[in-house]
Design a protein around this motif. Structure first.
Motif, PDB file in Angstrom:
ATOM      1  N   ARG A  33       4.374   1.424  -9.869  1.00 44.82           N
ATOM      2  CA  ARG A  33       5.112   2.639  -9.493  1.00 44.82           C
ATOM      3  C   ARG A  33       4.390   3.460  -8.422  1.00 44.82           C
ATOM      4  NH1 ARG A  33       6.287   2.365 -15.126  1.00 44.82           N
ATOM      5  NH2 ARG A  33       8.513   2.128 -15.448  1.00 44.82           N
ATOM      6  N   PRO A  36       5.777   1.265  -4.399  1.00 41.21           N
ATOM      7  CA  PRO A  36       6.678   0.133  -4.610  1.00 41.21           C
ATOM      8  C   PRO A  36       6.537  -0.982  -3.566  1.00 41.21           C
ATOM      9  CG  PRO A  36       7.851   2.181  -4.944  1.00 41.21           C
ATOM     10  CD  PRO A  36       6.497   2.538  -4.413  1.00 41.21           C
ATOM     11  N   ARG A  39       2.957  -3.349  -4.600  1.00 40.50           N
ATOM     12  CA  ARG A  39       2.800  -3.416  -6.051  1.00 40.50           C
ATOM     13  C   ARG A  39       1.440  -3.970  -6.473  1.00 40.50           C
ATOM     14  NH1 ARG A  39       8.543  -3.864  -8.394  1.00 40.50           N
ATOM     15  NH2 ARG A  39       7.520  -4.606 -10.265  1.00 40.50           N
TER      16      ARG A  39
END
Length: 162
Positions: A33, A36, A39
């Motif tokens: 999170r 994004p 990741r």
């Protein structure tokens, strides 16, 4: 090669193991999170942060002390002490290396290097304040080393982007 003393130091401290375990558990949900588009970097950042916190905020014998905090904060009042202590031992140099990966990963995740540096310097200050409180002996010189390590990591990330 891994030093058996380092392995034993980790295995023999339940608090450290708990923090490492928490870092592993939360790395994926939090790390994905954070950014994004990156990741894996986010997960790696959370794991690295967890390892740094586990290594720096735990102790085998907890001895809370406000006088330790006063002594630590007093170190900032003497700039000569902070500067003269730079690079004077292996432990001090290790503090550079401790925050270098955090600086590198944070700068790859977030494009504002001054904000990243300020956040990591504040983290270093807070960790050393906590160490002073729990009886591990926080040191103003360590804050400088951690911050310089973060700065080097940020510099490497900036070069990487180019």
């Amino acid at each position: 090669m891994l030093d058996s003393g380092v392995v034993w130091a980790v295995v023999s401290q339940p608090r450290l193991l708990v923090l490492l375990g928490v870092a592993v558990l939360v790395a994926w949900p939090i790390g994905t999170r954070l950014s994004p588009g990156h990741r894996r970097l986010g997960v790696l950042f959370v794991l690295t942060l967890g390892a740094v916190l586990a290594a720096t905020t735990t102790t085998g014998e907890l001895r809370p002390s406000l006088s330790g905090m006063r002594s630590y904060l007093g170190g900032f009042a003497d700039p000569a002490y902070v500067i003269d202590g730079f690079g004077t031992s292996r432990e001090k140099i290790a503090n550079l290396g401790l925050f270098l990966p955090l600086g590198l990963l944070a700068a790859r995740l977030w494009p504002r290097p001054f904000v990243v540096l300020a956040a990591l310097a504040a983290l270093a200050f807070g960790i050393e304040l906590w160490q002073a409180f729990i009886g591990r002996g926080g040191d103003a010189v360590d804050v400088l080393h951690n911050t310089v390590g973060a700065l080097v990591g940020i510099g490497i990330a900036r070069l990487w982007r180019r």
